[in-house]
Design an enzyme around this catalytic site. Structure first.
Site: not given
Ligand code: GLU
Length: 478
Positions: A23, A245-247
């Site tokens: 992404f 962060s992607k989390r």
């Protein structure tokens, strides 16, 4: 210096060199825009390089995702030589050749120590990292042997346009690996060789690469080139001041696009993370950004990616659109699987009549269908909680009955409708807000929506009365 020194006659050359990750991160988008803005202001070039040497991350759809996301914010390679885009993995032979040249010139050497042996030596000496054991062993290439750069003595000074002067003592930098034991090039080397090939003059990138910079600067020099101008852009953080962060956070640019953020608003917002245009407002057209943006003015502390502020920018951009542009921008949101009406139920003239009223009430385009669905469906989608709350009291039920009588012969325009509902409310002791709530829920299914009387006018008497009666029937039945 060798004959390959960057020609001084050429304009500045910027690049953006993302590694596909599945992404496209908003931080990457900001870095790309910084490069793009500078290339435009300085009359330079911008090139896109896909750093795709990590096999696990080498998926064509991810690369296409980057290209599409960049195109959405108006960024693309503008140098015909590297229009490609330039895929790092295609140039492995050049990376290896550069490393071999450094070996031939004594700037690099082979080493056969295994990681375990390096660790043992480090334990024995009490010093961290690789100790230069093979520097003078005169090893040639061979299976399992890595090629290491011979870090010279002294200091490396990185002049960074954002961070200022950053000094590194070379003795703290180990002889880093250029080629792995299987002969494949390391990131640091590939990145520099590609920048040299692309004749990059300015490296503007994420702050996390700053520790690589002294090593890369040494490589530029060892390869016979003047190093580029460096600029390391601070990280983006969330509300808790933690690195995005992607989390934890919504970081994909694509997601903002899918949620109905406008590209112009996104671009303007991203550019103001850690930088502000001169003047009273940060909401400025790209032409102003391009004219004003300077790396020297970028704040070097982490920048807060503020979702509320982004939403406010987007709302402002939506309201500033002329209505035709707004209608065009809404088009993708008014058809397809996500809308609750069938294609043949949609009426563009009805949407057009409502458009200006919708435009002033939304923050993202994704909110549009909910505000207008009642205009196209045979019956509204009823929000049951709003229904229960509204019709839980007797006055609301009486108001519904009264409005059926009154609206049967009120002249059909917003103003007359308002006067009629207000008057009907007065007879029941209800102020306008309370008086219109039952009508709104019966007609639109919700307690919030576009201005009610305009909506009634657009929907028409027959549809409105049918819905008021259906609501009354439902109440009578319950
Ligand atoms: N490929 C690196 C990354 O995505 C960028 C390296 C650079 O800009 O020099 O983090």
């Amino acid at each position: 210096m060798s004959s390959q020194v960057t020609p001084v006659t050429e304009g500045p050359r910027f690049r953006f060199a993302p590694s596909p990750t599945g992404f496209f991160h908003v931080g990457g988008a900001r870095t790309a825009l910084y490069n793009w803005a500078l290339a435009k202001r300085l009359g330079g070039k911008f090139v896109l390089r896909i750093e795709d040497t990590d096999e696990a991350r080498n998926r064509p759809e991810w690369t296409q995702g980057i290209i599409d996301a960049l195109a959405w914010i108006g960024v693309h390679s503008d140098d015909p030589t590297f229009e490609g885009p330039y895929f790092q993995s295609n140039y492995a032979a050049d990376h290896v050749a550069a490393a071999e040249r450094l070996f031939a010139e004594g700037r690099a050497y082979y080493c056969d120590l295994t990681p375990e042996q390096i660790q043992e030596r480090s334990k024995a000496s009490g010093k961290q990292g690789y100790d230069g054991y093979s520097r003078d062993r005169d090893l040639g290439p061979g299976p399992g042997r890595v090629l290491r750069f011979r870090v010279p003595e002294g200091m490396t000074i990185v002049d960074d346009l954002v961070r200022g002067r950053v000094e590194f003592a070379n003795e703290t930098i180990e002889d880093f690996v250029l080629l792995r034991g299987n002969g494949s090039p390391m990131f640091l080397l590939a990145n520099v060789v590609d920048d040299v090939t692309m004749r990059v003059s300015h490296v503007v990138r994420a702050e996390e690469h700053l520790p690589n910079t002294p090593k890369q600067q040494m490589l530029w020099e060892a390869l016979g080139h003047r190093p580029p101008v460096w600029a390391h852009v601070p990280v983006l953080v969330n509300e808790q001041r933690k690195k995005l962060s992607k989390r934890r956070d919504k970081v994909a640019l694509e997601q903002y696009r899918a949620e109905g953020f406008l590209a112009d608003a996104m671009v303007n917002y991203l550019m103001t993370l850690g930088w502000a245009p001169q003047g009273e407002t940060e909401i400025v057209p790209w032409s102003r950004i391009e004219a004003d943006f300077r790396l020297e003015d970028v704040n070097h502390s982490p920048a807060f990616f503020d979702l509320k502020k982004l939403a406010a920018f987007n709302g402002e951009y939506i309201r500033a659109m002329d209505v035709e542009a707004f209608i065009d921008a809404c088009a993708p949101w008014l058809s397809g699987d996500a809308v609750p009406w069938r294609a043949d139920q949609f009426r563009s003239d009805v949407f057009r009549a409502m458009a200006e009223l919708v435009q002033t009430r939304i923050v993202t385009l994704a909110e549009v269908p909910n505000l207008v669905d009642f205009l196209f469906l045979d019956a509204p989608i009823v929000d049951e909680a709003s229904w229960d709350k509204t019709f839980g009291n007797a006055e609301a039920r009486s108001m519904l009955e009264t409005s059926i009588d009154v609206l049967a012969d009120t002249p059909w325009n917003a103003e007359a409708l308002k006067t009629a509902v207000e008057a009907a409310g007065t007879t029941l002791g209800l102020k306008l807000g309370k008086a219109q709530a039952p009508v709104r829920v019966a007609v639109t299914g919700r307690t919030i929506g576009p201005p009610l009387f305009e909506a009634l006018e657009i929907l028409g008497r027959d549809a409105v009365l049918t819905r008021l009666r259906a609501a009354a029937d439902r109440l009578a039945g319950s």
